[in-house]
Design an enzyme around this catalytic site. Structure first.
Site, PDB file in Angstrom:
ATOM      1  N   ASP A   1       0.865  -1.175   0.000  1.00  0.00           N
ATOM      2  CA  ASP A   1       0.000   0.000   0.000  1.00  0.00           C
ATOM      3  C   ASP A   1       0.905   1.229   0.000  1.00  0.00           C
ATOM      4  OD1 ASP A   1      -2.174   1.624  -0.067  1.00  0.00           O
ATOM      5  OD2 ASP A   1      -3.176   0.787   1.678  1.00  0.00           O
TER       6      ASP A   1
HETATM    7  C1  BGC Z   1      -5.072   3.175   0.212  1.00  0.00           C
HETATM    8  C2  BGC Z   1      -5.278   2.159  -0.868  1.00  0.00           C
HETATM    9  C3  BGC Z   1      -5.146   2.808  -2.227  1.00  0.00           C
HETATM   10  C4  BGC Z   1      -3.810   3.502  -2.314  1.00  0.00           C
HETATM   11  C5  BGC Z   1      -3.539   4.134  -3.658  1.00  0.00           C
HETATM   12  C6  BGC Z   1      -3.835   4.003   0.006  1.00  0.00           C
HETATM   13  O1  BGC Z   1      -3.788   5.048   0.905  1.00  0.00           O
HETATM   14  O2  BGC Z   1      -5.009   2.522   1.458  1.00  0.00           O
HETATM   15  O3  BGC Z   1      -6.529   1.555  -0.717  1.00  0.00           O
HETATM   16  O4  BGC Z   1      -5.309   1.849  -3.222  1.00  0.00           O
HETATM   17  O5  BGC Z   1      -3.751   4.487  -1.317  1.00  0.00           O
HETATM   18  O6  BGC Z   1      -4.298   5.232  -3.886  1.00  0.00           O
END
Ligand code: BGC
Length: 758
Positions: A284
């Protein structure tokens, strides 16, 4: 028959030979490519960047992106859109980097691309898997038309704590339903063929247990028994893997003491060795770097930890890019480990057909033809109507008649900024239909509509500023709350019925949208009280990204329609349901607590040694001094404009052995005046077990449609497979003994029968 079997086996063999052949072609191609790559270039493939400009969910943005692409130090990009932009970026990689390896382009397409559907929690309330798959298919068609072919969806984290803002993004509290939704979404995005120009690679997230963040606070620690992990939280991730998901995203939290992004047990032993996942794992947003704060060491250490754990691509943090070479020199990682991660990323690109044509998704004419078409908007309208849950309808007050005067009141009644819901970075709020317009569209001149805002979503500017980080969601009116309230009351007095559209602004839920108080904000509570005092019939249209504590509102209103954040067709869908063009059929997929103190609250809880039968307080039983145990609305609950009656449950057998099945049947009758749809739910309870098990677990559901007066027999087949769970040793087994089967209209309104597994 035998002949048929022979052909089936031969055909299966042929397919598997074909797949083998394709795989070995892919292996050869990638081995050949990798033999030309330097270690630096291999590490470059593991680097995922976002150049900024879109919604950023961390404090870091990638820099110097162009130069990095040209020097082979970027494997993929997310957060930029449009065939022209993406073609340009791809050209840099393909035409200007040494080996010309194409990049993979990702995005968060969570509930629709430009045609925004309701928030996922809302979509799940439809309990309609075909419909859910269709939303994902439309999202993929639109996103790929705009150049995006790798999606960070579905989010399948089981969520039992509505304080956590991200409950809006998933399918609620139940592993069985969550798994069905998970498969449907993966199928919708990938359509079993990633080489098609209108399918996209799906990423299941966030592996694992992210929804169990302590105290409902985002990014918080998680500590959970393996029993609960395997039985309750892991199934939806596994369902996505079984459905062939191409990518898995790690979560921010720790899993059994080790952050997910550095957890080898999770990412290799469980995910790959046990579940057979063959795609790639992405972190993530900076979750590798965040292991420093988790106390796992410096950037070099945590990056090595992540690689060794089985994480292949580093989102934004650049720990891989900046430290892996040094770790290799120092013997802290091996070249084989870097190769493995690189191979997995390249395989994803191969499966997407990028080596054949890196520009396949960048047709400048496609967006116009494929995005936000009238057909897609119509689908959004239908999905929204099917996601709404009718929570209360005293004296069959709804549907409204298409006549007389309606006072439409509330801060969300004539509002475009809050219709799309959280995580809709590609949607345009200005294209959404406000409720005021929807009512006029649907009821036309037959109904006279009066409007007053009545209140701010919240009067608190400090709170509003936190919610408004990405644009105004809470707009504090220049007029005083008293003036607005007076205007609303006067408007209400002039109408036959009051429809108040109230609830949460979109960014009051979603990532980093956690709350310790789940009431409708005080400014709106005052409005609702004042409207109720007028004595006019009061309908609440409740918008929310999560279960709210609405005991008082349930008392005050005649009817409540929960619409979540309904998406781009919000107003039209709401009017369709209010005026009876569609009879609501949604059912809650997350329990509504009476108060925050009851949280976590979910129907599939284990029994205690001192269970309490009803809500009557008994000393030394499991209960509260100041609240009943029961929720305000339980999982599976939702009313219709018609009524359904269930017969007793009949079982085809009362004893089954391991390889037998049994049929559980009920007859459901539509006893009301409207045609309608009903979600018939089947739960089981395993009465005597070697580890504690839930008092009730969903094991089947069917959405049926019944004309007024019509009856249908609904039949479920149960086999030993449906009775299995992970035991203390984490073996997936069914234990002989007695089972209760419950069938009904919600988790707390069921009829039951019993059988024995020999
Ligand atoms: C979130 C994810 C997301 C990623 C990219 C993160 O902060 O937890 O769910 O896919 O950002 O935008």
């Amino acid at each position: 028959m035998k002949k048929l079997m022979f052909f089936a086996v031969a055909f299966a063999l042929l397919i598997s030979c074909g797949q083998q052949e394709q795989k070995s072609e892919m292996d050869t191609f990638i081995s050949d490519l990798m033999s030309q790559m330097t270690v630096q270039e291999k590490i470059g493939q593991l680097n995922l960047v976002t150049p900024g400009g879109g919604i950023l969910t961390g404090s870091v943005v990638s820099t110097d992106v162009e130069n990095k692409i040209k020097t082979g130090r970027v494997g993929g990009i997310f957060g930029i859109y449009g065939p022209e932009n993406l073609r340009q970026a791809q050209q840099m990689a393909v035409e200007e980097s040494r080996l010309g390896i194409p990049m993979i382009f990702g995005a968060d397409v969570i509930h629709g691309y430009k045609t925004t559907f309701p928030i996922p929690l809302g979509i799940s309330a439809s309990w309609d898997m075909e419909l859910i798959e269709k939303t994902a298919r439309i999202a993929a068609q639109e996103a790929t038309a705009d150049g995006i072919f790798w999606n960070f969806s579905p989010m399948v984290d089981i969520a039992r704590d509505p304080r956590w803002g991200r409950v809006a993004e998933g399918a609620g509290e139940d592993p069985f339903l969550g798994s069905r939704v998970s498969e449907a979404m993966v199928r919708g995005y990938q359509q079993d063929d990633l080489t098609r120009e209108n399918t996209m690679m799906s990423t299941v997230k966030h592996m694992a247990l992210y929804g169990a963040s302590e105290a409902g606070r985002d990014y918080n620690t998680v500590d959970m028994s393996r029993n609960r992990m395997f039985n309750d939280y892991m199934p939806p991730y596994k369902a996505a893997v079984d459905a062939g998901v191409g990518c898995v995203m790690t979560s921010f939290n720790d899993v059994d003491g080790i952050p997910a992004s550095g957890n080898r047990w999770l990412l290799t032993e469980l995910l790959r060795d046990d579940w057979g996942f063959e795609g790639f794992v992405v972190s993530d947003y900076t979750s590798i770097n965040e292991m420093i704060a988790h106390g796992m060491g410096d950037l070099q250490t945590v990056s090595a930890l992540a690689l060794k754990a089985g994480l292949d691509m580093d989102m934004v943090g650049e720990g891989f890019l900046t430290t892996l070479e040094k770790s290799l020199e120092e013997g802290k990682v091996t070249e084989a480990e870097i190769d493995l991660a690189c191979r997995r990323v390249l395989e994803a690109k191969y499966k997407l057909g990028l080596f054949e044509d890196p520009y396949r998704y960048f047709d400048a004419l496609r967006p116009e033809k494929k995005i936000l078409t009238a057909e897609n908007r119509q689908a959004a309208r239908e999905v929204a109507a099917r996601s709404f849950v009718l929570l209360k309808n005293d004296n069959k007050f709804l549907p409204l008649k298409k006549s007389g005067t309606v006072a439409l009141i509330g801060p969300l009644a004539d509002n475009k900024n809050n219709m799309l819901g959280t995580w809709a970075p590609t949607g345009d709020p200005q294209l959404s239909v406000p409720v005021l317009d929807g009512i006029k569209n649907v009821a036309g001149d037959a109904v006279s509509v009066l409007y007053a805002k009545g209140a701010n979503i919240s009067d608190d500017p400090v709170f509003a500023a936190k919610v408004n980080v990405f644009g105004t969601r809470i707009d504090i009116d220049e007029r005083s709350p008293e003036v607005m309230l007076r205007e609303a009351v006067n408007t209400a007095r002039r109408a036959d019925v009051v429809v108040a559209v109230v609830g949460e602004a979109t960014e009051m839920s979603g990532e980093s949208g956690n709350r310790t108080n789940l009431d409708v904000p005080e400014s709106q509570k005052k409005l609702i009280r004042a409207l109720a005092e007028t004595g006019k019939p009061l309908v609440l249209v409740l918008m929310a990204g999560r279960p709210l504590t609405i005991e008082e509102e349930v008392e005050l209103a005649d009817a409540i329609l929960l619409t979540w954040h309904p998406g781009v067709e919000a107003g039209n869908a709401i009017a369709d349901v209010l005026f009876g063009n569609y009879n609501p059929s949604g059912k809650l997929t997350m329990t509504f607590p009476r108060n925050v103190g009851q949280i976590p609250i979910y129907y599939a809880h284990r029994n205690t040694g001192r269970p309490q039968a009803g809500d009557e307080f008994e000393k030394f039983k499991t209960n509260y001094l100041d609240s009943p145990n029961s929720p305000l609305f339980s999982f599976g609950y939702g009313l219709s404009y018609t009524t359904f009656e269930y017969s007793d449950v009949s079982l085809s057998k009362t004893t089954i052995s391991a390889n037998e099945t049994l049929e559980a049947k009920v007859t459901v009758t539509n006893t009301g005046e409207y045609d309608g749809e009903e979600v018939v739910q089947l739960y089981i309870r395993d009465v005597v077990t070697s580890i504690t098990r839930p008092v009730k677990e969903l094991k089947g559901f069917q959405k049926i449609s019944l004309k007024a007066g019509e009856s249908k027999e609904v039949s479920f087949t149960l086999s030993e497979e449906d009775l299995k769970f992970y035991n203390y040793d984490l073996d997936f087994v069914a234990e002989p003994g007695e089972f209760v089967v419950f069938i009904g209209t919600s988790s707390d309104e069921v009829k039951e029968a019993r059988f024995v597994l020999e």
